[in-house]
Write an enzyme that holds these catalytic residues in place. Structure first.
Site, PDB file in Angstrom:
ATOM      1  N   ALA A  63       0.959  -1.160  -0.039  1.00  0.00           N
ATOM      2  CA  ALA A  63       0.168  -0.076  -0.121  1.00  0.00           C
ATOM      3  C   ALA A  63       0.912   1.123  -0.007  1.00  0.00           C
ATOM      4  O   ALA A  63       1.996   1.321   0.036  1.00  0.00           O
ATOM      5  CB  ALA A  63      -1.035   0.118   1.183  1.00  0.00           C
ATOM      6  N   GLY A 109      -0.007  -5.224   0.701  1.00  0.00           N
ATOM      7  CA  GLY A 109      -1.132  -5.029  -0.024  1.00  0.00           C
ATOM      8  C   GLY A 109      -1.058  -5.622  -1.397  1.00  0.00           C
ATOM      9  O   GLY A 109      -1.626  -6.263  -1.776  1.00  0.00           O
ATOM     10  N   GLU A 112      -1.626  -9.176  -0.793  1.00  0.00           N
ATOM     11  CA  GLU A 112      -2.900  -9.389  -0.533  1.00  0.00           C
ATOM     12  C   GLU A 112      -3.636  -9.355  -1.907  1.00  0.00           C
ATOM     13  O   GLU A 112      -4.768 -10.091  -2.032  1.00  0.00           O
ATOM     14  CB  GLU A 112      -3.502  -8.358   0.346  1.00  0.00           C
ATOM     15  CG  GLU A 112      -3.007  -8.556   1.936  1.00  0.00           C
ATOM     16  CD  GLU A 112      -3.378  -7.379   2.906  1.00  0.00           C
ATOM     17  OE1 GLU A 112      -3.908  -7.720   3.818  1.00  0.00           O
ATOM     18  OE2 GLU A 112      -2.883  -6.206   2.440  1.00  0.00           O
ATOM     19  N   GLU A 132       3.606  -5.623   7.518  1.00  0.00           N
ATOM     20  CA  GLU A 132       2.968  -4.598   8.024  1.00  0.00           C
ATOM     21  C   GLU A 132       3.408  -4.170   9.529  1.00  0.00           C
ATOM     22  O   GLU A 132       3.202  -3.174  10.282  1.00  0.00           O
ATOM     23  CB  GLU A 132       1.481  -4.620   8.007  1.00  0.00           C
ATOM     24  CG  GLU A 132       0.852  -4.704   6.470  1.00  0.00           C
ATOM     25  CD  GLU A 132       0.758  -5.852   5.738  1.00  0.00           C
ATOM     26  OE1 GLU A 132       0.274  -5.694   4.733  1.00  0.00           O
ATOM     27  OE2 GLU A 132       1.383  -6.731   6.023  1.00  0.00           O
TER      28      GLU A 132
END
Length: 260
Positions: A63, A109, A112, A132
């Site tokens: 992200a 992300g 993910e 993270e």
């Protein structure tokens, strides 16, 4: 066609291409464009299978931390955390076979995104992980849930608690990726795999995907009922009639399906 995400269709295989140099950092705009791309390939009857691809250098490094860092709890809780989950849900809900083609890094992300796919092809030099925890947070786009369902809670906790990067061979051993190929063959291998589903019984493929995915979220009896309902419904399709007729007259593997 978005600014950072585009859809390309060739011979029934759609590529959802992440393209935000240098590292495909997933900002809010990119997440919204992924939702649009998922909707596009879902609605396009010419698409039989989908490849998620970030390019030759990197799948997605995560992200956009610069975007998220100044957000307050109220901003994250009320809006952005929902978008994080919504874009991943949209990709996971594509009712067609989806293959992630992982080059370089698929972190946070980025991993993910890859976890929303049905299968993952990784390059020999690929690195994956959920780092993270090193930022004082946890995965927020499904990593704690999809990763644990894929490789089991203990292995998932190892990756999530440590934040470490996992090389392709270890990822293959733990079931996080399904195939390893040379780095320069990742996209072609994913497209070749995706092409095997094109021309198949689209409704049955959708039913199979939904039965497996929804069944994993339920107890066994509920999962079996999901399977029974999906199985029975397929006897209302032209593909079922064509498939069984072809089997009886010509033997297995020769049926021509229309997706109806």
């Amino acid at each position: 066609m978005g600014e950072f995400v585009r859809v390309e269709v060739e011979d029934g295989v759609a590529t959802i291409r992440l393209d935000r140099p240098k590292m495909n950092a997933l900002n809010a705009q990119m997440q919204r464009e992924l939702i649009d791309a998922a909707r596009e390939v879902t609605q396009d009857d010419a698409v039989g299978a989908v490849v998620l691809y970030g390019g030759e250098r990197v799948f997605a490094a995560g992200a956009d931390i610069k975007e998220m860092a100044p957000m307050s709890y109220a901003e994250m809780s009320a809006g952005h955390s929902r978008l994080l989950q919504d874009f991943a849900k949209a990709l996971a809900a594509i009712p067609k076979p989806v293959i992630a083609a992982i080059t370089g890094y698929a972190l946070g992300g980025g991993l993910e995104v890859a976890l929303t796919a049905d299968f993952r092809v990784a390059g020999e030099g690929a690195k994956v992980g959920q780092p993270e925890i090193q930022l004082g947070i946890i995965p927020g786009a499904g990593g704690t849930q999809r990763l644990a369902r894929l490789i089991g809670p203990s292995k998932a906790k190892d990756l999530i608690f440590s934040g470490r990067h996992v090389a392709a061979d270890e990822a293959l051993a733990m079931g996080l990726v399904d195939r390893i190929v040379p780095d320069d063959a990742v996209y072609s291998a994913a497209k070749k795999w995706a092409a095997t589903f094109v021309g198949g019984p689209a409704i049955a493929l959708r039913a199979a995907k939904q039965a497996v995915d929804r069944g994993l979220e339920a107890d066994l009896d509920t999962g079996l009922e999901i399977e029974r309902t999906q199985f029975s419904a397929l006897f209302a399709t032209d593909d079922q009639a064509a498939g069984m007729k072809s089997f009886m007259e010509e033997g297995p593997g020769k049926a021509k399906f229309t997706g109806r």
